[in-house]
Design an enzyme around this catalytic site. Sequence first.
Site, PDB file in Angstrom:
ATOM      1  N   HIS A  43      -7.265  -8.362  -2.499  1.00  0.00           N
ATOM      2  CA  HIS A  43      -8.575  -7.781  -2.203  1.00  0.00           C
ATOM      3  C   HIS A  43      -8.547  -6.286  -2.483  1.00  0.00           C
ATOM      4  O   HIS A  43      -7.480  -5.669  -2.515  1.00  0.00           O
ATOM      5  CB  HIS A  43      -8.968  -8.031  -0.744  1.00  0.00           C
ATOM      6  CG  HIS A  43      -8.015  -7.412   0.240  1.00  0.00           C
ATOM      7  ND1 HIS A  43      -6.834  -8.010   0.606  1.00  0.00           N
ATOM      8  CD2 HIS A  43      -8.043  -6.221   0.895  1.00  0.00           C
ATOM      9  CE1 HIS A  43      -6.186  -7.226   1.441  1.00  0.00           C
ATOM     10  NE2 HIS A  43      -6.896  -6.128   1.645  1.00  0.00           N
ATOM     11  N   TYR A  76       0.834  -1.199   0.000  1.00  0.00           N
ATOM     12  CA  TYR A  76       0.000   0.000   0.000  1.00  0.00           C
ATOM     13  C   TYR A  76       0.870   1.251   0.000  1.00  0.00           C
ATOM     14  O   TYR A  76       1.943   1.276   0.616  1.00  0.00           O
ATOM     15  CB  TYR A  76      -0.877   0.050   1.260  1.00  0.00           C
ATOM     16  CG  TYR A  76      -2.022  -0.919   1.273  1.00  0.00           C
ATOM     17  CD1 TYR A  76      -3.283  -0.542   0.812  1.00  0.00           C
ATOM     18  CD2 TYR A  76      -1.853  -2.205   1.765  1.00  0.00           C
ATOM     19  CE1 TYR A  76      -4.334  -1.432   0.841  1.00  0.00           C
ATOM     20  CE2 TYR A  76      -2.907  -3.102   1.801  1.00  0.00           C
ATOM     21  CZ  TYR A  76      -4.145  -2.712   1.340  1.00  0.00           C
ATOM     22  OH  TYR A  76      -5.187  -3.596   1.367  1.00  0.00           O
ATOM     23  N   HIS A  95     -10.464  -2.772  -1.063  1.00  0.00           N
ATOM     24  CA  HIS A  95     -11.353  -2.163  -0.064  1.00  0.00           C
ATOM     25  C   HIS A  95     -12.372  -1.275  -0.782  1.00  0.00           C
ATOM     26  O   HIS A  95     -12.000  -0.504  -1.673  1.00  0.00           O
ATOM     27  CB  HIS A  95     -10.555  -1.311   0.917  1.00  0.00           C
ATOM     28  CG  HIS A  95      -9.601  -2.094   1.759  1.00  0.00           C
ATOM     29  ND1 HIS A  95      -9.922  -2.563   3.010  1.00  0.00           N
ATOM     30  CD2 HIS A  95      -8.327  -2.508   1.529  1.00  0.00           C
ATOM     31  CE1 HIS A  95      -8.883  -3.215   3.516  1.00  0.00           C
ATOM     32  NE2 HIS A  95      -7.903  -3.200   2.638  1.00  0.00           N
ATOM     33  N   TYR A 148      -0.415 -10.142   0.322  1.00  0.00           N
ATOM     34  CA  TYR A 148       0.675  -9.716   1.203  1.00  0.00           C
ATOM     35  C   TYR A 148       0.525 -10.396   2.558  1.00  0.00           C
ATOM     36  O   TYR A 148      -0.585 -10.774   2.937  1.00  0.00           O
ATOM     37  CB  TYR A 148       0.702  -8.194   1.358  1.00  0.00           C
ATOM     38  CG  TYR A 148      -0.567  -7.585   1.902  1.00  0.00           C
ATOM     39  CD1 TYR A 148      -0.803  -7.508   3.267  1.00  0.00           C
ATOM     40  CD2 TYR A 148      -1.531  -7.070   1.038  1.00  0.00           C
ATOM     41  CE1 TYR A 148      -1.974  -6.944   3.760  1.00  0.00           C
ATOM     42  CE2 TYR A 148      -2.706  -6.514   1.522  1.00  0.00           C
ATOM     43  CZ  TYR A 148      -2.919  -6.448   2.882  1.00  0.00           C
ATOM     44  OH  TYR A 148      -4.072  -5.899   3.355  1.00  0.00           O
ATOM     45  N   ARG A 192      -2.705 -12.357   3.339  1.00  0.00           N
ATOM     46  CA  ARG A 192      -4.036 -11.924   2.928  1.00  0.00           C
ATOM     47  C   ARG A 192      -4.211 -12.185   1.438  1.00  0.00           C
ATOM     48  O   ARG A 192      -3.321 -11.876   0.629  1.00  0.00           O
ATOM     49  CB  ARG A 192      -4.207 -10.419   3.188  1.00  0.00           C
ATOM     50  CG  ARG A 192      -4.192 -10.102   4.662  1.00  0.00           C
ATOM     51  CD  ARG A 192      -5.421  -9.347   5.090  1.00  0.00           C
ATOM     52  NE  ARG A 192      -6.656  -9.937   4.652  1.00  0.00           N
ATOM     53  CZ  ARG A 192      -7.723  -9.247   4.264  1.00  0.00           C
ATOM     54  NH1 ARG A 192      -7.688  -7.942   4.235  1.00  0.00           N
ATOM     55  NH2 ARG A 192      -8.830  -9.860   3.901  1.00  0.00           N
TER      56      ARG A 192
END
Lengths: 197, 233
Positions: free
Chosen positions: B154, B103, B156, B142, B151
């Site tokens: 995905h 991110y 958000h 990640y 995870r």
Amino acid sequence: MPDTDDRGGPLAATPAQTIGPFFGHALPVPDGGRIAPEGHPDAVTVHGLVRDGAGAPVPDALLEFWQAGPDGGLAGAPGSLRRDGAVFTGFGRVPTDAGGHYAVRTLRPAAAGRSNAAPHLAVCVHARGLLHHLFTRVYFPEHTAAHATDPLLAQLPEERARTLLAHPDGPGRYRFDVQLQQSADGAFEETVFLAFR
Amino acid sequence: MTAPASPAPPPPAPAPYRGAVERHPRRPLLPFDTGTDPDAVELTGPVFGPADVGEWDADLTRQHPGEPLGERITVTGRILDRAGRPVRGQLVEIWQANAAGRYTHRQDRHPAPLDPNFTGVGRCRTDDRGRYAFTTVKPGAYPLPDESSWRPAHIHFSFFGTAFTQRLVTQMYFPGDPLLPYDQILAAVRDPADRHRLIAAFDHALSLPAGPLAYRWDVVLDGPSATWTEEGR
């Protein structure tokens, strides 16, 4: 994909998931807390702390405010994400800072519609570590008479209702803290959070 | 010739993500029956206009001078209320990791590269049929900071309905991702049918030859609204 209920009933809702730790570069917007038009003589500041059950400030919360204007109108207006400084949109969004503090600058609402509700700000609290956002309300201390007939406040015992009241904090300033969880020592009463049905 | 391997046993169910327990209210949420206050503030909600969203906000691959790394995808779908009515002209926001699983956030310490041509933030408004559309790159998986698990990929999502009560923040997953059965955060949704509602569908017909891979994900917002029909509840 939404499932159509064979009996024609309501569609099954998409479940919520945690907002996670990384919304800070996505959801906050410039001047997100400047709900009042710039330089408006009646603008007030509502500010406070978001705390957890250990009494620690929550530095990664995001608070959203939705409210009627001073005329009680709830139509809202576009422009919350790119403020022009002139329009009252009724919507604000602010992250807490490193100390768990937030502040919005807004106009006090009037009661909306035919409701006997006392004027208030609707609040949606998001934070890392919550599985679902939380709804609460900010009421103002000036409306004591209206509080007695408010559909929410009137059903709450005094110590619970108090968690929804902003406190005067100097001229044009109100303090409203959000206590996510009752502290073990009882020093901080948990804020009332709502499930709308 | 060796005997065919027996099917792999199903993975152990991951411990559902519980979040930050010191942040969860101890008391149950207070039910508020909007039927007793049909003018409740929360039965309305903010409105957003074309000027709230910028020209390139919905195309995350065009927000920088250069091309981001990664597999081009589109994610499209419809936003409906529980009565099946489209949610028109409302705000949809997304944020995601880049193709390497990182991110653009200073607290993300995963040692995967940042991409100078990808921020991973998008916005759009739904059209008259309640449709939204984003062009982006497929996010990478990640590991969680405690390295307990990875995870799955995905995105958000944040949605507004016509009523503030319909506010929704959630995550969308990709079909066939081998990490799905192991993800603690997906497992926090306890009902398998509900978990399935968070997984997009691959749309081969929509995936143009050599164009972005197309995923479809429709969303149903919960919560009462001022326009709720009598028979709906």
